[in-house]
Design a protein around this motif. Structure first.
Motif, PDB file in Angstrom:
ATOM      1  N   TYR A 129       0.848  -1.207   0.000  1.00  0.00           N
ATOM      2  CA  TYR A 129       0.000   0.000   0.000  1.00  0.00           C
ATOM      3  C   TYR A 129       0.874   1.245   0.000  1.00  0.00           C
ATOM      4  N   ASN A 130       0.430   2.302  -0.695  1.00  0.00           N
ATOM      5  CA  ASN A 130       1.067   3.584  -0.425  1.00  0.00           C
ATOM      6  C   ASN A 130       0.448   4.144   0.865  1.00  0.00           C
ATOM      7  N   ILE A 131       1.016   5.211   1.385  1.00  0.00           N
ATOM      8  CA  ILE A 131       0.608   5.669   2.723  1.00  0.00           C
ATOM      9  C   ILE A 131      -0.872   6.056   2.768  1.00  0.00           C
ATOM     10  N   THR A 132      -1.356   6.669   1.683  1.00  0.00           N
ATOM     11  CA  THR A 132      -2.768   7.076   1.637  1.00  0.00           C
ATOM     12  C   THR A 132      -3.684   5.862   1.739  1.00  0.00           C
ATOM     13  N   ASP A 133      -3.387   4.859   0.931  1.00  0.00           N
ATOM     14  CA  ASP A 133      -4.236   3.666   0.953  1.00  0.00           C
ATOM     15  C   ASP A 133      -4.143   2.941   2.301  1.00  0.00           C
ATOM     16  N   TYR A 134      -2.958   2.978   2.894  1.00  0.00           N
ATOM     17  CA  TYR A 134      -2.816   2.316   4.189  1.00  0.00           C
ATOM     18  C   TYR A 134      -3.611   3.046   5.276  1.00  0.00           C
TER      19      TYR A 134
HETATM   20  C1  LIG Z   1      -1.919   5.619  -3.815  1.00  0.00           C
HETATM   21  O1  LIG Z   1      -2.387   4.591  -4.670  1.00  0.00           O
HETATM   22  C2  LIG Z   1      -3.679   4.848  -5.221  1.00  0.00           C
HETATM   23  C3  LIG Z   1      -4.097   3.627  -5.998  1.00  0.00           C
HETATM   24  O2  LIG Z   1      -4.260   2.536  -5.134  1.00  0.00           O
HETATM   25  C4  LIG Z   1      -3.625   6.090  -6.112  1.00  0.00           C
HETATM   26  O3  LIG Z   1      -4.922   6.395  -6.574  1.00  0.00           O
HETATM   27  C5  LIG Z   1      -3.112   7.271  -5.271  1.00  0.00           C
HETATM   28  O4  LIG Z   1      -2.926   8.403  -6.091  1.00  0.00           O
HETATM   29  C6  LIG Z   1      -1.784   6.910  -4.585  1.00  0.00           C
HETATM   30  N1  LIG Z   1      -1.430   8.003  -3.677  1.00  0.00           N
HETATM   31  C7  LIG Z   1      -0.181   8.417  -3.499  1.00  0.00           C
HETATM   32  C8  LIG Z   1       0.012   9.496  -2.490  1.00  0.00           C
HETATM   33  O5  LIG Z   1       0.753   7.963  -4.114  1.00  0.00           O
END
Ligand SMILES: *[C@@H]1O[C@H](CO)[C@@H](O)[C@H](O)[C@H]1NC(C)=O
Ligand SMILES: *[C@@H]1O[C@H](CO)[C@@H](O)[C@H](O)[C@H]1NC(C)=O
Length: 354
Positions: free
Chosen positions: A184-189
């Protein structure tokens, strides 16, 4: 007396006078879930490497006894319980010798090392939130047998459910263990954690909970162990790690928004869901530590203060002469004095809603 200290003294006197005399609390019991910030010793009863039921933990408790609390003294939930007139210490549920009277005014199901993400709890081999809920169900059926359904319903109607968790998910799991940050990236987490909060609230609502108090995350980039692991020089150049604290702050914003949405959807049902911020109060204490009477913020009182925690903070390790001059007790957990200041920072919310 220095005028500033006189001012602080007068302030505390007036706050205490106000909160002790004017506010009538309806809360009859307190049930606590989460991590080490609110675990009074449940981990004593399980097999895990995360324990603190030995000296020097607890040296500032009344009989200088370690209890399994990860600090030199009381936890914020102990201060809340005293303030509500329930009791001075919230005991761990896993102490099987608690009387019905003790159980009735509330217990903690929390477990040091737990997180909103089940993987966090698994890494630490402690009690997951799901299992904490199972224990709460067991509690409910034990007390229903002892007291009857009507009594339990009225007890739960005026009970406060306090949840403090999340630091281990970000500081330990996401940023330190090599699994979640590849998934996961931090936002998704952060979104995943908030989604788990939503599920948790729903489970408690189904079990009869009506008043919820959530505590957000602290500025995790300032925890001594995080500073040690991430600074250019762990000894000479110690400063808060912004990336970590920003992630905690963003999580808090999402948590607060989600709780507000849930509260709005439950409007007119009498259900109360409140959020208490500790991020800004703790950052304020760290940034203005001298003003608050502290000598040190960069390291903990136990040992070198750079890494000691749990079994590494033990009876063979030297401790600082005066823990009340330190913000952190070990390399993660605040001293009792800081816990008290944080409690004071949200006592207005306690008085308004509990
Ligand atoms: C995190 O990943 C989501 C897709 O799962 C994407 O839409 C989002 O822009 C990403 N956010 C960052 C901060 O990279
Ligand atoms: C468990 O609870 C009982 C009853 O309150 C208390 O006397 C005892 O000290 C507790 N045990 C521990 C290990 O704290």
């Amino acid at each position: 007396m220095d005028s500033f200290f006189l001012f602080v003294f007068m302030f505390f006197v007036s706050v205490q006078a106000q909160t002790k005399t004017n506010v009538k609390h309806s809360t009859t019991a307190m049930f606590v879930f989460g991590d080490s910030t609110v675990d009074p010793g449940n981990n004593n009863y399980i097999t895990t490497g995360l324990k603190s039921n030995f000296p020097p933990y607890g040296i500032n408790m009344p009989s200088h006894t370690p209890t399994g609390r990860f600090s030199n003294g009381k936890l914020p939930t102990d201060f809340i319980a005293s303030h509500l007139g329930l009791k001075d210490y919230v005991p761990p549920y896993l102490n099987k010798t608690l009387s019905i009277e003790e159980l009735m005014t509330g217990v903690s199901f929390a477990s040091a090392g737990a997180g909103y993400d089940p993987l966090t709890t698994q890494i630490n081999n402690v009690i997951p939130l799901q299992k904490q809920l199972e224990y709460f169900k067991e509690y409910k059926s034990r007390l229903t047998t002892a007291l009857g359904t009507d009594k339990i319903e009225s007890l739960f109607r005026n009970a406060a459910f306090i949840i403090s968790c999340g630091t281990n998910d970000l500081a330990e799991n996401y940023f330190t263990a090599p699994v979640r940050r590849y998934q996961y990236n931090i936002t998704d987490y952060q979104n995943l954690l908030v989604q788990n909060v939503r599920t948790f609230v729903q489970s408690l609502l189904d079990l009869g909970a009506r008043k919820f108090g959530f505590v957000g995350m602290p500025p995790i980039g300032c925890l001594p162990v995080i500073v040690t692991l991430n600074s250019p020089s762990a000894i000479l150049q110690r400063g808060c790690i912004d990336e970590y604290s920003i992630a905690a702050k963003q999580f808090n914003q999402k948590l607060k928004a989600e709780l507000k949405t849930m509260q709005n959807n439950l409007a007119n049902s009498g259900i109360i869901i409140v959020y208490a911020d500790i991020y800004e109060p703790l950052l304020d204490i760290i940034q203005n530590y001298k003003k608050f009477g502290f000598d040190e913020w960069r390291k903990g009182c136990c040992g070198s203060g750079l890494v000691e925690l749990g079994y590494l903070c033990n009876r063979h390790i030297a401790v600082c002469p005066d823990p009340s001059k330190f913000i952190f007790w070990d390399s993660i957990h605040p001293t009792e004095k800081v816990y008290y200041l944080l409690f004071k920072s949200f006592v207005g919310i306690v008085d308004k809603y509990l």
